[in-house]
Design a protein around this motif. Structure first.
Motif, PDB file in Angstrom:
ATOM      1  N   LEU A  27       0.865  -1.170   0.000  1.00  0.00           N
ATOM      2  CA  LEU A  27       0.000   0.000   0.000  1.00  0.00           C
ATOM      3  C   LEU A  27       0.905   1.225   0.000  1.00  0.00           C
ATOM      4  N   TYR A  28       0.631   2.161  -0.906  1.00  0.00           N
ATOM      5  CA  TYR A  28       1.471   3.346  -1.032  1.00  0.00           C
ATOM      6  C   TYR A  28       0.866   4.584  -0.390  1.00  0.00           C
ATOM      7  N   SER A  29      -0.450   4.704  -0.471  1.00  0.00           N
ATOM      8  CA  SER A  29      -1.072   5.887   0.128  1.00  0.00           C
ATOM      9  C   SER A  29      -2.506   5.602   0.541  1.00  0.00           C
ATOM     10  N   LEU A  30      -2.951   6.389   1.508  1.00  0.00           N
ATOM     11  CA  LEU A  30      -4.312   6.304   2.029  1.00  0.00           C
ATOM     12  C   LEU A  30      -4.748   7.729   2.328  1.00  0.00           C
ATOM     13  N   LEU A  73     -10.806  -1.492   4.208  1.00  0.00           N
ATOM     14  CA  LEU A  73     -10.027  -0.445   4.872  1.00  0.00           C
ATOM     15  C   LEU A  73     -10.680   0.921   4.677  1.00  0.00           C
ATOM     16  N   LEU A  74     -11.089   1.227   3.449  1.00  0.00           N
ATOM     17  CA  LEU A  74     -11.727   2.516   3.185  1.00  0.00           C
ATOM     18  C   LEU A  74     -13.017   2.671   3.978  1.00  0.00           C
ATOM     19  N   GLU A  75     -13.809   1.614   4.045  1.00  0.00           N
ATOM     20  CA  GLU A  75     -15.057   1.653   4.811  1.00  0.00           C
ATOM     21  C   GLU A  75     -14.761   1.961   6.278  1.00  0.00           C
ATOM     22  N   LYS A  76     -13.768   1.303   6.830  1.00  0.00           N
ATOM     23  CA  LYS A  76     -13.399   1.493   8.230  1.00  0.00           C
ATOM     24  C   LYS A  76     -12.903   2.909   8.497  1.00  0.00           C
ATOM     25  N   ASP A 122      -1.911   7.005   9.448  1.00  0.00           N
ATOM     26  CA  ASP A 122      -0.586   6.382   9.404  1.00  0.00           C
ATOM     27  C   ASP A 122      -0.609   5.005  10.060  1.00  0.00           C
ATOM     28  N   ILE A 123      -1.371   4.889  11.124  1.00  0.00           N
ATOM     29  CA  ILE A 123      -1.487   3.606  11.824  1.00  0.00           C
ATOM     30  C   ILE A 123      -2.163   2.574  10.930  1.00  0.00           C
ATOM     31  N   HIS A 124      -3.254   2.972  10.301  1.00  0.00           N
ATOM     32  CA  HIS A 124      -3.972   2.053   9.415  1.00  0.00           C
ATOM     33  C   HIS A 124      -3.114   1.654   8.210  1.00  0.00           C
ATOM     34  N   LEU A 125      -2.404   2.620   7.628  1.00  0.00           N
ATOM     35  CA  LEU A 125      -1.576   2.328   6.461  1.00  0.00           C
ATOM     36  C   LEU A 125      -0.479   1.330   6.813  1.00  0.00           C
ATOM     37  N   SER A 126       0.089   1.489   7.979  1.00  0.00           N
ATOM     38  CA  SER A 126       1.133   0.568   8.423  1.00  0.00           C
ATOM     39  C   SER A 126       0.563  -0.812   8.741  1.00  0.00           C
ATOM     40  N   LYS A 127      -0.544  -0.836   9.465  1.00  0.00           N
ATOM     41  CA  LYS A 127      -1.152  -2.104   9.871  1.00  0.00           C
ATOM     42  C   LYS A 127      -1.622  -2.919   8.673  1.00  0.00           C
ATOM     43  N   GLN A 180      -0.508  -3.006   5.697  1.00  0.00           N
ATOM     44  CA  GLN A 180       0.496  -3.502   4.765  1.00  0.00           C
ATOM     45  C   GLN A 180       0.430  -5.027   4.700  1.00  0.00           C
ATOM     46  N   ASN A 181      -0.002  -5.617   5.798  1.00  0.00           N
ATOM     47  CA  ASN A 181      -0.259  -7.055   5.845  1.00  0.00           C
ATOM     48  C   ASN A 181      -1.762  -7.256   5.760  1.00  0.00           C
ATOM     49  N   PRO A 182      -2.284  -7.670   4.596  1.00  0.00           N
ATOM     50  CA  PRO A 182      -3.738  -7.800   4.436  1.00  0.00           C
ATOM     51  C   PRO A 182      -4.385  -8.789   5.391  1.00  0.00           C
ATOM     52  N   ARG A 183      -3.610  -9.664   5.993  1.00  0.00           N
ATOM     53  CA  ARG A 183      -4.170 -10.613   6.947  1.00  0.00           C
ATOM     54  C   ARG A 183      -4.737  -9.907   8.173  1.00  0.00           C
ATOM     55  N   GLU A 184      -4.238  -8.691   8.425  1.00  0.00           N
ATOM     56  CA  GLU A 184      -4.736  -7.917   9.554  1.00  0.00           C
ATOM     57  C   GLU A 184      -6.220  -7.595   9.379  1.00  0.00           C
ATOM     58  N   ALA A 185      -6.697  -7.652   8.150  1.00  0.00           N
ATOM     59  CA  ALA A 185      -8.087  -7.289   7.870  1.00  0.00           C
ATOM     60  C   ALA A 185      -9.027  -8.482   7.927  1.00  0.00           C
ATOM     61  N   ASP A 186      -8.513  -9.653   8.221  1.00  0.00           N
ATOM     62  CA  ASP A 186      -9.334 -10.864   8.157  1.00  0.00           C
ATOM     63  C   ASP A 186     -10.633 -10.763   8.935  1.00  0.00           C
ATOM     64  N   ALA A 187     -10.540 -10.338  10.199  1.00  0.00           N
ATOM     65  CA  ALA A 187     -11.737 -10.295  11.038  1.00  0.00           C
ATOM     66  C   ALA A 187     -12.777  -9.346  10.468  1.00  0.00           C
ATOM     67  N   MET A 188     -12.338  -8.153  10.090  1.00  0.00           N
ATOM     68  CA  MET A 188     -13.292  -7.175   9.562  1.00  0.00           C
ATOM     69  C   MET A 188     -13.809  -7.613   8.195  1.00  0.00           C
ATOM     70  N   THR A 189     -12.974  -8.265   7.415  1.00  0.00           N
ATOM     71  CA  THR A 189     -13.401  -8.718   6.103  1.00  0.00           C
ATOM     72  C   THR A 189     -14.581  -9.672   6.236  1.00  0.00           C
ATOM     73  N   LYS A 190     -14.561 -10.502   7.244  1.00  0.00           N
ATOM     74  CA  LYS A 190     -15.663 -11.436   7.461  1.00  0.00           C
ATOM     75  C   LYS A 190     -16.933 -10.687   7.858  1.00  0.00           C
ATOM     76  N   VAL A 191     -16.752  -9.641   8.680  1.00  0.00           N
ATOM     77  CA  VAL A 191     -17.900  -8.851   9.114  1.00  0.00           C
ATOM     78  C   VAL A 191     -18.504  -8.101   7.931  1.00  0.00           C
ATOM     79  N   GLN A 192     -17.639  -7.670   7.012  1.00  0.00           N
ATOM     80  CA  GLN A 192     -18.073  -6.889   5.867  1.00  0.00           C
ATOM     81  C   GLN A 192     -18.387  -7.770   4.658  1.00  0.00           C
ATOM     82  N   ALA A 193     -18.949  -8.926   4.893  1.00  0.00           N
ATOM     83  CA  ALA A 193     -19.220  -9.869   3.812  1.00  0.00           C
ATOM     84  C   ALA A 193     -20.135  -9.290   2.741  1.00  0.00           C
ATOM     85  N   GLU A 194     -20.997  -8.350   3.141  1.00  0.00           N
ATOM     86  CA  GLU A 194     -21.926  -7.787   2.170  1.00  0.00           C
ATOM     87  C   GLU A 194     -21.207  -7.004   1.081  1.00  0.00           C
ATOM     88  N   LEU A 195     -19.949  -6.661   1.331  1.00  0.00           N
ATOM     89  CA  LEU A 195     -19.182  -5.926   0.336  1.00  0.00           C
ATOM     90  C   LEU A 195     -19.019  -6.739  -0.939  1.00  0.00           C
TER      91      LEU A 195
END
Length: 209
Positions: A3-6, A94-97, A125-130, A132-147
């Motif tokens: 990820l380069y920018s947010l 990430l954008l939704e969050k 900056d915290i989100h952009l750093s966190k 960088q590893n898409p696995r960090e989004a696993d829990a929220m990705t499941k919650v956001q299944a409607e996406l």
């Protein structure tokens, strides 16, 4: 995957207003990071301006990068610039969050006139750093299944966002986000950095980060 920018913007009637942004430019030459950042800012604002309310879209650039944008119905928008390997779904999660968090922390009356210096939101900056590893989004990705069921528009080039008769060269020349050095790079193809890992160039067609 990278990820380069947010960034967070307010979509006004004529242009997008940058409210906050974070960048990871560690893979670029130190001396060219300023120009790269300016072009990322310019691109993100342009995409928000050309994206309709309530729309999610991804814009391909040079086949190596994807600019993911989400503009809410209240005109608050966010953009992530990533490489093509980074999962699209995680970018929109990430954008939704970020937009939900931003809207709760920053009063909407400040969106039209706010700026990165005046808006007090420190989590980008915290989100952009966190993320960088898409696995960090696993829990929220499941919650956001409607996406998964949400239609995401794909643009193959930046030019596809422009109106008939519009030229990217003219938008670059008039941009408030680009300094003279960046505009000069745009006009004259030259490499940003050469290394075994990264080759970045600005070209007359557009730019390659």
């Amino acid at each position: 995957m990278k990820l380069y920018s947010l960034s967070v913007h307010y979509k006004g009637s004529t242009k997008a207003n940058l409210l906050k942004a974070a960048y990871d430019l560690s893979s670029f030459s130190f001396f060219q990071r300023s120009s790269v950042q300016e072009f990322m800012t310019f691109t993100s604002a342009l995409i928000v301006e050309r994206t309709s309310q309530g729309t999610r879209a991804s814009v391909k650039e040079q086949g190596k990068y994807l600019c993911h944008v989400y503009v809410r119905n209240d005109n608050l928008g966010g953009v992530v610039i990533a490489d093509t390997e980074y999962p699209q779904r995680v970018c929109f999660t990430l954008l939704e969050k970020v937009l939900d968090e931003f809207s709760r922390q920053v009063d909407s009356v400040d969106w039209p006139s706010g700026s990165p210096d005046t808006v007090h939101y420190k989590a980008l900056d915290i989100h952009l750093s966190k993320y960088q590893n898409p696995r960090e989004a696993d829990a929220m990705t499941k919650v956001q299944a409607e996406l998964d069921e949400t239609k995401i528009i794909l643009h193959n080039t930046m030019e596809s966002l422009l109106e008939r008769g519009e030229k990217l060269d003219d938008l670059v020349a008039k941009s408030e986000h680009l300094g003279n050095q960046s505009k000069a790079f745009y006009k004259t193809p030259r490499c940003l950095t050469r290394s075994s890992k990264q080759l970045g160039c600005l070209t007359s067609d557009f730019y390659i980060f």
